[in-house]
Design a protein around this motif. Structure first.
Motif, PDB file in Angstrom:
ATOM      1  N   SER A 247      36.579  67.633   8.768  1.00  6.10           N
ATOM      2  CA  SER A 247      37.638  68.235   9.574  1.00  6.10           C
ATOM      3  C   SER A 247      38.351  67.175  10.407  1.00  6.10           C
ATOM      4  CB  SER A 247      37.060  69.314  10.486  1.00  6.10           C
ATOM      5  OG  SER A 247      36.119  68.750  11.392  1.00  6.10           O
ATOM      6  N   ASN A 248      39.553  67.528  10.887  1.00  7.42           N
ATOM      7  CA  ASN A 248      40.244  66.643  11.817  1.00  7.42           C
ATOM      8  C   ASN A 248      39.571  66.748  13.182  1.00  7.42           C
ATOM      9  OD1 ASN A 248      41.599  68.623  13.613  1.00  7.42           O
ATOM     10  ND2 ASN A 248      42.720  69.202  11.772  1.00  7.42           N
TER      11      ASN A 248
ATOM     12  N   SER B 240      45.625  72.509  13.642  1.00  8.94           N
ATOM     13  CA  SER B 240      46.442  71.472  13.024  1.00  8.94           C
ATOM     14  C   SER B 240      47.857  71.587  13.550  1.00  8.94           C
ATOM     15  CB  SER B 240      46.431  71.608  11.500  1.00  8.94           C
ATOM     16  OG  SER B 240      47.233  72.716  11.100  1.00  8.94           O
ATOM     17  N   LYS B 241      48.718  70.645  13.126  1.00 13.17           N
ATOM     18  CA  LYS B 241      50.106  70.685  13.556  1.00 13.17           C
ATOM     19  C   LYS B 241      50.909  71.789  12.881  1.00 13.17           C
ATOM     20  CE  LYS B 241      50.825  67.754  16.807  1.00 13.17           C
ATOM     21  NZ  LYS B 241      51.361  68.231  18.102  1.00 13.17           N
ATOM     22  N   LYS B 242      50.351  72.389  11.842  1.00 10.30           N
ATOM     23  CA  LYS B 242      51.007  73.527  11.213  1.00 10.30           C
ATOM     24  C   LYS B 242      50.688  74.751  12.045  1.00 10.30           C
ATOM     25  CE  LYS B 242      50.856  71.624   6.529  1.00 10.30           C
ATOM     26  NZ  LYS B 242      50.376  71.835   5.128  1.00 10.30           N
TER      27      LYS B 242
ATOM     28  N   ASN C  83      40.343  67.879  15.943  1.00 11.78           N
ATOM     29  CA  ASN C  83      40.596  69.082  16.730  1.00 11.78           C
ATOM     30  C   ASN C  83      39.942  70.322  16.137  1.00 11.78           C
ATOM     31  OD1 ASN C  83      42.618  67.949  18.706  1.00 11.78           O
ATOM     32  ND2 ASN C  83      43.638  67.458  16.786  1.00 11.78           N
ATOM     33  N   SER C  84      39.244  70.171  15.039  1.00 13.32           N
ATOM     34  CA  SER C  84      38.619  71.297  14.341  1.00 13.32           C
ATOM     35  C   SER C  84      37.129  71.064  14.197  1.00 13.32           C
ATOM     36  CB  SER C  84      39.248  71.490  12.956  1.00 13.32           C
ATOM     37  OG  SER C  84      40.641  71.640  13.049  1.00 13.32           O
TER      38      SER C  84
ATOM     39  N   ASP D 128      45.016  61.291  12.876  1.00 11.90           N
ATOM     40  CA  ASP D 128      45.035  62.427  13.790  1.00 11.90           C
ATOM     41  C   ASP D 128      44.340  62.047  15.087  1.00 11.90           C
ATOM     42  OD1 ASP D 128      46.280  64.542  12.286  1.00 11.90           O
ATOM     43  OD2 ASP D 128      44.529  64.479  10.977  1.00 11.90           O
TER      44      ASP D 128
ATOM     45  N   ASN E  49      46.551  77.898  12.079  1.00 13.66           N
ATOM     46  CA  ASN E  49      45.460  77.715  13.034  1.00 13.66           C
ATOM     47  C   ASN E  49      44.678  79.019  13.166  1.00 13.66           C
ATOM     48  OD1 ASN E  49      46.127  74.926  14.067  1.00 13.66           O
ATOM     49  ND2 ASN E  49      48.052  75.989  14.491  1.00 13.66           N
TER      50      ASN E  49
ATOM     51  N   HIS F  69      39.864  75.993  13.354  1.00  8.54           N
ATOM     52  CA  HIS F  69      40.744  75.053  12.660  1.00  8.54           C
ATOM     53  C   HIS F  69      42.048  74.941  13.431  1.00  8.54           C
ATOM     54  CE1 HIS F  69      42.704  72.887   9.382  1.00  8.54           C
ATOM     55  NE2 HIS F  69      43.743  73.683   9.564  1.00  8.54           N
TER      56      HIS F  69
END
Length: 265
Positions: free
Chosen positions: A145-146, A203-205, A148-149, A36, A209, A201
């Motif tokens: 977390s990734n 994510s690409k989903k 971006n989170s 990521d 988010n 949070h």
């Protein structure tokens, strides 16, 4: 209130229809490799929560509901820039209603306001708050977390207005309708600052988010009406209002078509 609620619902529906989930491609083996990466993206967010007032506002109202609508931008360095609109309202939560409307009430043991029909008008009152602010924040990723989170903190500054809205549930009360209501509404305006601390949070989903946390507000307000009937004057004092709001929100980022992973073929 109905008109404002309809606008908020429209914005949420529009954001849902506009935000498209990114579906990354896969290699011939069906596997996706790579890590990521931090992304930069504009976003729309909507949140709901419950607010607890303190200070002068706490003397006037009990707790109330709030709805937020945000437009913002997240950078690759995890900075956030946000425009926030907040609408807040309660449910028959004005504490000093009998004092404000005492001049309209009967002298019975259980005083009430007489309607045009000669019966109890069933008057209730609640607060209505509106605020508009601009904020700057930062995301601090955690080990689980990734990138971006993570923990998020934002600092906002802007404008706030709050007032009392009266509603007669059993009969008409002309003394609290149209321009007459302005003489009892205690409308306050001023500048506010707020701090939000929580977790975000991303994510690409697209529909997974969200964010949640607590936001504290401080405002310096002054009555905007020149005259209040029960006071038989205006009020030139400056008041300090505080709020603490717990909220949870949904984020609709506009990632575009570029994925944040590296694919090998």
């Amino acid at each position: 209130m109905k008109k404002t609620s309809a606008i908020i619902i429209f914005l949420c529906v529009f954001a849902c229809l506009s935000a498209q989930e990114v579906k990354p491609e896969k290699n011939s083996s069906g596997k996706i490799t790579g890590k990521d990466e931090v992304v930069s993206t504009p976003f729309f967010a909507g949140a709901v929560g419950w607010a607890f007032p303190f200070g002068e506002m706490g003397n006037r109202y009990s707790s109330f509901f709030n709805v937020d609508a945000n437009l913002g931008w997240k950078t690759k360095t995890n900075w956030l820039y946000i425009f926030d609109f907040c609408f807040q309202f309660g449910n028959n939560n004005v504490k000093n209603l009998d004092n404000i409307l005492s001049g309209l009430m009967t002298n019975d043991a259980n005083p009430f306001i007489i309607s045009n029909e000669g019966t109890d008008a069933g008057v209730v009152a609640y607060n209505r708050n509106l605020s508009l602010s601009f904020g700057v924040g930062k995301i601090f990723p955690l080990w689980f977390s990734n990138p971006n989170s993570g923990l998020v903190i934002t600092l906002n500054g802007g404008f706030i207005q709050h007032q009392i809205i009266y509603q007669s549930t059993l009969g008409r009360v002309p003394q609290l309708e149209d321009d007459y209501a302005y003489g009892y509404d205690r409308q306050m305006r001023g500048y506010m600052t707020s701090v939000f601390l929580g977790y975000i949070h991303l994510s690409k989903k697209t529909y997974a988010n969200w964010y949640a946390g607590v936001q504290g507000y401080m405002a310096r307000t002054k009555m905007s009406r020149k005259y209040q009937f029960d006071l038989m004057s205006g009020d030139d004092k400056r008041y300090t209002d505080y709020m603490l709001s717990a909220k949870v929100g949904w984020i609709f980022p506009f990632f575009g078509r570029k994925a944040d992973k590296i694919y090998f073929y």
